[in-house]
Design a protein around this motif. Structure first.
Motif, PDB file in Angstrom:
ATOM      1  N   UNK A 159      57.713 -37.704 -55.975  1.00 27.80           N
ATOM      2  CA  UNK A 159      56.567 -37.307 -56.538  1.00 27.80           C
ATOM      3  C   UNK A 159      56.733 -35.907 -57.496  1.00 27.80           C
ATOM      4  N   UNK A 160      57.907 -35.650 -57.849  1.00 27.35           N
ATOM      5  CA  UNK A 160      58.158 -34.802 -59.014  1.00 27.35           C
ATOM      6  C   UNK A 160      57.553 -35.009 -60.214  1.00 27.35           C
ATOM      7  N   UNK A 161      57.321 -33.949 -61.136  1.00 29.20           N
ATOM      8  CA  UNK A 161      56.434 -34.038 -62.033  1.00 29.20           C
ATOM      9  C   UNK A 161      56.722 -35.344 -63.316  1.00 29.20           C
ATOM     10  N   UNK A 162      57.992 -35.462 -63.509  1.00 31.56           N
ATOM     11  CA  UNK A 162      58.177 -36.753 -64.344  1.00 31.56           C
ATOM     12  C   UNK A 162      57.651 -38.068 -63.546  1.00 31.56           C
ATOM     13  N   UNK A 163      57.989 -38.331 -62.199  1.00 31.99           N
ATOM     14  CA  UNK A 163      57.507 -39.397 -61.552  1.00 31.99           C
ATOM     15  C   UNK A 163      56.046 -39.591 -61.380  1.00 31.99           C
ATOM     16  N   UNK A 164      55.387 -38.205 -61.189  1.00 31.53           N
ATOM     17  CA  UNK A 164      53.969 -38.126 -60.657  1.00 31.53           C
ATOM     18  C   UNK A 164      53.155 -38.564 -61.809  1.00 31.53           C
ATOM     19  N   UNK A 165      53.529 -37.923 -63.466  1.00 35.09           N
ATOM     20  CA  UNK A 165      52.549 -38.455 -64.215  1.00 35.09           C
ATOM     21  C   UNK A 165      52.706 -39.877 -64.747  1.00 35.09           C
ATOM     22  N   UNK A 166      53.926 -40.564 -64.058  1.00 37.31           N
ATOM     23  CA  UNK A 166      54.176 -42.041 -64.335  1.00 37.31           C
ATOM     24  C   UNK A 166      53.589 -42.810 -63.023  1.00 37.31           C
ATOM     25  N   UNK A 167      52.485 -42.182 -62.253  1.00 37.48           N
ATOM     26  CA  UNK A 167      51.814 -42.624 -61.328  1.00 37.48           C
ATOM     27  C   UNK A 167      52.623 -42.871 -59.855  1.00 37.48           C
TER      28      UNK A 167
END
Length: 164
Positions: free
Chosen positions: A84-92
């Motif tokens: 749930x880091x930023x890059x993964x979070x913004x990719x849902x």
């Protein structure tokens, strides 16, 4: 979930203490070995380490709770981590997590399935931003996940366990 005997845990922990010559400086390595064996730190192991190292149980508990790598709760055979880091979070990535909570029938306060097969967690970052969203199960990295694909991986592992 299979249960482990107190005697087994004590015997294993005593072996770990002996392997490390009862050196207090090696307590983290000892905790890692116990956790590797049982997928968490059983209370009886913490007490055995405290006794063997001649420190208080609070000292061992303090070390075990200070480091995020240690768990005092039993973990499943498969540790499923959703980044749930930023890059993964913004990719849902949280859609993946939510789908797996539902698939594994987990309650809000539980991370491990009743059969002890799966533990589901989120992690801050897995360092695989370019292939996110990422799911890691034990040591295996699953890149570019979406809820359906992640659920398929869970099905595959469950079917493997059941011999299908």
């Amino acid at each position: 979930m299979s249960t482990i005997s107190v005697e087994e845990v004590k015997a294993f922990t005593l072996d770990v203490l002996e392997d490390h010559a009862y050196k207090k400086a090696e307590v983290i390595t000892m905790l890692q070995e116990v956790q590797e064996k049982y997928h968490y730190l059983p209370e009886v192991a913490l007490l055995q380490l405290a006794e063997g190292l001649k420190v208080t149980a609070q000292t061992i508990y303090g070390v075990a709770t200070f480091y995020a790598q240690f768990s005092l709760d039993p973990k499943g055979k498969y540790l499923v981590q959703i980044c749930n880091g930023t890059a993964c979070h913004v990719r849902n990535s949280m859609l993946i997590y939510d789908a797996l909570v539902k698939k594994l029938n987990l309650q809000t306060d539980k991370k491990t399935t009743k059969d002890g097969l799966f533990t589901l967690e989120t992690v801050a970052c897995l360092g695989a931003c370019s292939i996110g969203p990422v799911m890691v199960i034990n040591e295996t990295v699953y890149p570019h996940m979406d809820p359906e694909t992640a659920a398929g991986v869970i099905d595959m592992l469950y079917n493997r366990k059941n011999g299908d």
